[in-house]
Design a protein around this motif. Structure first.
Motif, PDB file in Angstrom:
ATOM      1  N   ASN A 173      76.155  78.853  79.204  1.00 19.88           N
ATOM      2  CA  ASN A 173      76.048  79.365  77.834  1.00 19.88           C
ATOM      3  C   ASN A 173      77.421  79.464  77.179  1.00 19.88           C
ATOM      4  OD1 ASN A 173      73.268  79.582  77.910  1.00 19.88           O
ATOM      5  ND2 ASN A 173      73.268  81.721  78.525  1.00 19.88           N
TER       6      ASN A 173
ATOM      7  N   MET B 126      78.688  77.451  73.945  1.00 22.74           N
ATOM      8  CA  MET B 126      79.225  78.172  72.795  1.00 22.74           C
ATOM      9  C   MET B 126      80.529  77.536  72.330  1.00 22.74           C
ATOM     10  SD  MET B 126      78.318  80.693  70.887  1.00 22.74           S
ATOM     11  CE  MET B 126      79.027  81.672  69.570  1.00 22.74           C
TER      12      MET B 126
ATOM     13  N   THR C  47      81.035  75.710  68.780  1.00 25.05           N
ATOM     14  CA  THR C  47      82.056  76.201  67.853  1.00 25.05           C
ATOM     15  C   THR C  47      82.932  75.065  67.348  1.00 25.05           C
ATOM     16  OG1 THR C  47      82.094  78.344  68.993  1.00 25.05           O
ATOM     17  CG2 THR C  47      83.964  77.823  67.584  1.00 25.05           C
TER      18      THR C  47
ATOM     19  N   VAL D  61      77.647  79.138  64.044  1.00 28.21           N
ATOM     20  CA  VAL D  61      77.032  79.097  65.364  1.00 28.21           C
ATOM     21  C   VAL D  61      76.425  80.452  65.680  1.00 28.21           C
ATOM     22  CG1 VAL D  61      77.427  78.752  67.835  1.00 28.21           C
ATOM     23  CG2 VAL D  61      78.669  77.364  66.180  1.00 28.21           C
TER      24      VAL D  61
ATOM     25  N   PRO E 101      75.133  82.800  68.778  1.00 29.83           N
ATOM     26  CA  PRO E 101      75.190  82.896  70.241  1.00 29.83           C
ATOM     27  C   PRO E 101      73.793  82.871  70.850  1.00 29.83           C
ATOM     28  CG  PRO E 101      76.587  84.552  69.196  1.00 29.83           C
ATOM     29  CD  PRO E 101      75.739  83.952  68.113  1.00 29.83           C
TER      30      PRO E 101
ATOM     31  N   VAL F  24      72.279  77.948  72.457  1.00 24.97           N
ATOM     32  CA  VAL F  24      73.097  78.153  71.273  1.00 24.97           C
ATOM     33  C   VAL F  24      72.442  77.460  70.080  1.00 24.97           C
ATOM     34  CG1 VAL F  24      75.348  77.672  70.243  1.00 24.97           C
ATOM     35  CG2 VAL F  24      75.191  78.332  72.645  1.00 24.97           C
TER      36      VAL F  24
END
Length: 230
Positions: free
Chosen positions: A83, A87, A91, A201, A203, A210
């Motif tokens: 995860n 992320m 991003t 984005v 979380p 995501v």
């Protein structure tokens, strides 16, 4: 006379673990299990001792529960790392243009009469001998139809020049694109992709994954829906 450990304790142990109980509850159950096992061994009839197979089976059950807990902890750690990686990857896409499943096109007129259209994409399961593009208005009226020739399997991006079939500039606004692909005279199931800009984005939540924010029109999509970065 030989005694046996309460089957309910064994059952609760087998149902334990992080997936259904927290670690403290599971640890308490294991301690109770071992306490009962030791008590059984201490008070067993010397003339009728506990069967070695039975004891081994019960010990194997408690070890299995411990092993499952350790495995679940490891998997949880791997999931958290994945995860975190997703992320970071997501991003990096903020501000980037991407192609995602959809059929929308936008056309704008520039100050000096230039026509600016958003790109679109085509995803094919196999190579096509010819692909035809159909541009329609929001009401479904055909604005232009043209061939782009052979297209390889996979994802390819294209642009519309913003003109009608008569060569005139189409009005500014939103349009839709449809593609028709053939190979050896047979139709191929082709998917259209539209352009969007990643604005933010989200979380991962308890369900994981995501999400990329593509704005009010396109909403949120997962990383797996990004077919191409432009």
């Amino acid at each position: 006379m030989s005694t046996t450990i309460d089957a309910n304790v064994v059952s609760r142990l087998n149902q334990g673990g992080p997936s259904s109980r927290d670690a403290s509850q599971s640890a308490e159950l294991r301690n109770n299990f071992m306490t009962l096992l030791i008590a059984q061994m201490q008070h067993q009839d010397p003339l009728n001792p506990m069967d070695n197979h039975e004891m081994t089976t019960q010990l194997a059950q408690i070890n299995t529960v411990s092993g499952i807990e350790d495995l679940n902890k490891t998997l949880k750690g791997i999931t958290e790392q994945m995860n975190a990686g997703q992320m970071l990857q997501a991003t990096a896409l903020i501000g980037q243009g991407v192609l995602v499943p959809g059929d929308r096109l936008l056309l704008e007129h520039g100050e000096e009469g230039e026509l600016h259209t958003t790109p679109f994409g085509i995803e094919l399961p196999q190579s096509a001998d010819n692909v035809s593009v159909v541009i329609t208005s929001a009401s479904g009226q055909v604005i232009n139809r043209y061939d782009i020739g052979p297209v390889k399997a996979g994802v390819e991006s294209f642009t519309w020049d913003g003109r009608t079939s008569e060569g005139e500039a189409a009005a500014s606004g939103s349009y839709r694109v449809r593609v028709e692909a053939t190979s050896d005279g047979k139709a191929i199931n082709a998917s259209t992709l539209n352009y969007a800009v990643v604005g933010g984005v989200t979380p991962p939540d308890k369900n994981g994954g995501v999400k990329l924010d593509l704005g009010a029109i396109y909403g949120q999509v997962g990383l797996d829906q990004i077919k191409q970065i432009l």
